[in-house]
Write a protein that holds these residues in place. Structure first.
Motif, PDB file in Angstrom:
ATOM      1  N   LEU A 196       0.451  -1.088  -0.275  1.00 31.42           N
ATOM      2  CA  LEU A 196       0.367  -0.130  -0.085  1.00 31.42           C
ATOM      3  C   LEU A 196       0.619   1.263  -0.261  1.00 31.42           C
ATOM      4  O   LEU A 196       0.483   1.915  -0.329  1.00 31.42           O
ATOM      5  N   ILE A 197       2.179   1.272   0.800  1.00 30.57           N
ATOM      6  CA  ILE A 197       3.149   2.166   1.203  1.00 30.57           C
ATOM      7  C   ILE A 197       3.514   2.538  -0.755  1.00 30.57           C
ATOM      8  O   ILE A 197       3.390   3.943  -1.021  1.00 30.57           O
ATOM      9  N   LYS A 198       3.222   1.601  -1.394  1.00 28.76           N
ATOM     10  CA  LYS A 198       4.645   1.567  -2.566  1.00 28.76           C
ATOM     11  C   LYS A 198       3.339   2.203  -3.516  1.00 28.76           C
ATOM     12  O   LYS A 198       4.331   2.885  -4.383  1.00 28.76           O
ATOM     13  N   LEU A 199       2.256   1.905  -3.514  1.00 31.43           N
ATOM     14  CA  LEU A 199       1.462   2.459  -3.975  1.00 31.43           C
ATOM     15  C   LEU A 199       0.534   3.632  -4.242  1.00 31.43           C
ATOM     16  O   LEU A 199       0.917   4.381  -5.701  1.00 31.43           O
ATOM     17  N   ALA A 200       0.982   3.977  -2.742  1.00 31.66           N
ATOM     18  CA  ALA A 200       0.860   5.572  -2.984  1.00 31.66           C
ATOM     19  C   ALA A 200       1.929   6.255  -3.496  1.00 31.66           C
ATOM     20  O   ALA A 200       1.843   7.789  -3.577  1.00 31.66           O
ATOM     21  N   LYS A 201       2.844   5.786  -2.903  1.00 26.48           N
ATOM     22  CA  LYS A 201       4.082   6.369  -3.669  1.00 26.48           C
ATOM     23  C   LYS A 201       4.485   7.014  -5.910  1.00 26.48           C
ATOM     24  O   LYS A 201       4.832   7.701  -5.885  1.00 26.48           O
ATOM     25  N   GLU A 202       3.985   5.458  -5.748  1.00 22.09           N
ATOM     26  CA  GLU A 202       3.413   5.297  -7.362  1.00 22.09           C
ATOM     27  C   GLU A 202       2.030   6.574  -7.616  1.00 22.09           C
ATOM     28  O   GLU A 202       2.538   7.134  -9.317  1.00 22.09           O
ATOM     29  N   VAL A 203       1.760   6.848  -7.062  1.00 24.31           N
ATOM     30  CA  VAL A 203       0.979   8.000  -7.438  1.00 24.31           C
ATOM     31  C   VAL A 203       1.271   9.751  -7.203  1.00 24.31           C
ATOM     32  O   VAL A 203       0.411   9.941  -8.144  1.00 24.31           O
ATOM     33  N   THR A 204       1.783   9.837  -5.917  1.00 24.47           N
ATOM     34  CA  THR A 204       2.612  10.677  -5.261  1.00 24.47           C
ATOM     35  C   THR A 204       4.342  10.785  -4.304  1.00 24.47           C
ATOM     36  O   THR A 204       4.453   9.912  -3.786  1.00 24.47           O
ATOM     37  N   SER A 205       4.784  11.700  -4.845  1.00 24.09           N
ATOM     38  CA  SER A 205       5.875  11.453  -4.150  1.00 24.09           C
ATOM     39  C   SER A 205       5.369  11.845  -2.532  1.00 24.09           C
ATOM     40  O   SER A 205       6.799  11.417  -1.679  1.00 24.09           O
ATOM     41  N   GLN A 206       4.767  12.694  -1.794  1.00 21.45           N
ATOM     42  CA  GLN A 206       4.409  13.019  -1.177  1.00 21.45           C
ATOM     43  C   GLN A 206       3.315  13.187  -1.038  1.00 21.45           C
ATOM     44  O   GLN A 206       2.122  14.055  -0.813  1.00 21.45           O
ATOM     45  N   PRO A 207       2.432  11.458   0.042  1.00 14.93           N
ATOM     46  CA  PRO A 207       1.181  11.418  -0.064  1.00 14.93           C
ATOM     47  C   PRO A 207       1.201  11.992   1.005  1.00 14.93           C
ATOM     48  O   PRO A 207       1.378  12.787   2.072  1.00 14.93           O
ATOM     49  N   ASP A 208      -0.271  12.875   1.373  1.00 16.90           N
ATOM     50  CA  ASP A 208      -0.798  13.040   2.705  1.00 16.90           C
ATOM     51  C   ASP A 208      -0.843  12.532   3.442  1.00 16.90           C
ATOM     52  O   ASP A 208      -1.881  11.305   3.585  1.00 16.90           O
ATOM     53  N   SER A 209      -0.691  12.792   4.703  1.00 17.06           N
ATOM     54  CA  SER A 209      -0.579  11.732   6.302  1.00 17.06           C
ATOM     55  C   SER A 209      -1.976  11.165   6.159  1.00 17.06           C
ATOM     56  O   SER A 209      -2.213  10.448   6.485  1.00 17.06           O
ATOM     57  N   ARG A 210      -3.182  12.066   5.890  1.00 19.36           N
ATOM     58  CA  ARG A 210      -3.954  11.633   6.150  1.00 19.36           C
ATOM     59  C   ARG A 210      -4.597  10.585   5.089  1.00 19.36           C
ATOM     60  O   ARG A 210      -5.408   9.810   6.038  1.00 19.36           O
ATOM     61  N   GLU A 211      -4.882  10.587   4.241  1.00 20.84           N
ATOM     62  CA  GLU A 211      -5.086   9.789   3.008  1.00 20.84           C
ATOM     63  C   GLU A 211      -4.262   8.542   3.115  1.00 20.84           C
ATOM     64  O   GLU A 211      -4.643   7.649   2.727  1.00 20.84           O
ATOM     65  N   MET A 212      -3.212   8.903   3.407  1.00 24.65           N
ATOM     66  CA  MET A 212      -1.989   7.717   3.847  1.00 24.65           C
ATOM     67  C   MET A 212      -2.938   6.520   4.500  1.00 24.65           C
ATOM     68  O   MET A 212      -2.603   5.721   4.958  1.00 24.65           O
ATOM     69  N   ASP A 213      -3.335   7.629   6.402  1.00 21.65           N
ATOM     70  CA  ASP A 213      -3.495   6.490   7.422  1.00 21.65           C
ATOM     71  C   ASP A 213      -4.913   5.919   6.795  1.00 21.65           C
ATOM     72  O   ASP A 213      -5.283   4.517   7.275  1.00 21.65           O
ATOM     73  N   MET A 214      -5.725   6.487   6.368  1.00 20.75           N
ATOM     74  CA  MET A 214      -6.852   6.048   5.178  1.00 20.75           C
ATOM     75  C   MET A 214      -6.828   4.662   4.883  1.00 20.75           C
ATOM     76  O   MET A 214      -7.235   3.800   4.886  1.00 20.75           O
TER      77      MET A 214
END
Ligand code: ASP
Ligand code: MG
Length: 418
Positions: free
Chosen positions: A50-68
């Motif tokens: 999931l972390i990798k996926l987020a990093k593929e969408v943006t290099s700086q994912p929002d922390s609230r959305e990361m928790d979601m």
């Protein structure tokens, strides 16, 4: 009849077959006559994916959305485990962090638990259910989803055990308990029958990667007896972690660990006047950079040099700060040493026992290992050595302090990197 909280990590619930095995272990505890709350992590490497996926969408994912995003991983495993328990004919109900009432601070990605509301949990237990709880997550008083930091399911389990005044919290894992060091380095290392919260915390801080440190802090604070045990050998009792006052201590050293994630920095020719160290470390602290070992020494020309270690992750930030400090204090040079590892021995039994440090230094010397820095606390002695010597140092120290056994440790699954 007691209350037992169990926790199973990602490798224990990595596929449907393993989930069924976990269900058996849970039911076994229920059949012993206990109420059971079981906390689980996300399946296998889900959180990493999931972390990798987020990093593929943006290099700086929002922390609230990361928790979601990350909190979804545990929601999958709790539902599947509840189904597996039900399929074996037992009542089970899954609950996420919010449903349990695990209230945390409003900090995303590393929130601390501030309260656990147990009413709903107690009600479901009294209805005869096995409760399956999502680890690693909570909710803020405003209803925002938070996570507790990587490995946080251990802390969820201990906090729930504390809130329910459980008889025990069992952390099931790939290894058979807490070993005196990493069994990949010393295959015949001893497993501890018991170890104290204090020793476990120090070992976690100096690099042993068995439990989330906050879980041990919480267990210590609320006096929760904690067991680390094998999810493959259910009859083995593993290692019991309890307060030092309840233990008989026979050995000065309980464990040896190495941390290769630090960098040593030396600032030379600093003015030998009041306020110099305060300036150096104050500037680092202002930038949120923690310092571990520190040595200050006086040079023959009346200036000081200060050497210290920081986490490698803070290196770029530290260099920036130190360039400014160097200019301001008109210091000499900033020298960097990246090839280091901190090797530590930990043991509640070294208190009031002279000679343990000398034994450690002699053992390293006999193995031709040079010591670059030393630091001590009441139950810990750390030596900074060349990175390439770290494994030999661990082997030597296990021999020196009699931490070897006649059997090889049985290690399954993935252990964290050394
Ligand atoms: N799933 C989370 C992680 O991988 C929490 C845990 O496993 O304890 O860090
Ligand atoms: Mg873990």
């Amino acid at each position: 009849m007691g209350v037992i909280v169990q926790k199973f990590g990602g490798t224990s619930v990595a596929d449907p077959q393993k989930i069924h095995n976990v269900a058996k272990a849970v039911i076994r505890e229920k059949e012993n006559g206990n109420d059971v709350v079981v906390v689980v992590s996300a399946m296998g490497h889900t959180t990493d994916h999931l972390i990798k996926l987020a990093k593929e969408v943006t290099s700086q994912p929002d922390s609230r959305e990361m928790d979601m995003l990350l909190s979804t991983g545990e929601q999958v495993s709790i539902a599947l485990l509840a189904m597996a328990i039900q399929a074996q004919g037992y009542k089970a109900v899954s609950m996420n962090g919010q449903q349990v009432g695990i209230v945390t601070e409003c900090i995303h990605s590393r929130a601390r638990i501030v309260d656990i509301k147990t009413e709903k949990l107690q009600k479901k237990i009294s209805e005869g259910n096995i409760i399956v709880v999502a680890g690693f997550q909570g909710v803020t008083p405003d209803g925002e989803i938070t996570t507790l930091g990587r490995g946080g399911s251990d802390t969820s389990a201990v906090a729930i055990a504390a809130a329910l005044k459980a008889d025990r919290c069992d952390i099931y894992t790939d290894v058979e308990g807490v070993y005196a060091t990493d069994p990949r380095i010393v295959p015949n290392v001893q497993k501890a029958e018991t170890i104290s919260y204090e020793e476990m915390l120090e070992l976690a801080r100096v690099g042993a990667n068995v439990l989330h440190p906050r879980s041990v802090e919480t267990a210590k604070q609320f006096n929760v007896p904690l067991r680390v045990r094998s999810s493959f050998k259910l009859d083995n009792l593993g290692t019991l972690i309890i307060g030092v006052d309840n233990m008989e201590i026979y050995k000065p050293v309980a464990g040896v660990a190495a941390d290769s994630s630090q960098i040593r920095i030396l600032l030379s020719e600093l003015p030998d006047i009041p306020g110099t160290a305060a300036k150096v470390f104050g500037s680092l602290a202002k930038n949120n950079i923690s310092v571990d070992m520190i040595i200050q020494s006086l040079a023959s020309n009346g200036t000081n040099s200060i050497a210290f270690t920081i986490d490698a992750d803070d290196f770029d930030g530290a260099l920036k700060v130190l360039d400014e400090v160097k200019a301001e204090l008109k210091a000499g040079e900033v020298l960097i040493d990246k090839d280091i590892a901190k090797v530590s021995i930990v043991g509640a039994g070294m208190v009031d026992r002279p000679g343990i440090a000398a034994d450690m230094f002699r053992s390293l010397a006999d193995n031709n290992i040079n010591i670059k820095m030393i630091s001590t606390s009441e139950i810990k002695i750390s030596c900074l050595v060349e990175k390439e010597n770290a494994k030999n140092a661990i082997k030597a120290l296990c021999k020196e302090f009699e931490l070897e056994s006649t059997e090889s440790a049985d290690v399954k699954g993935d252990l964290p990197d050394v």
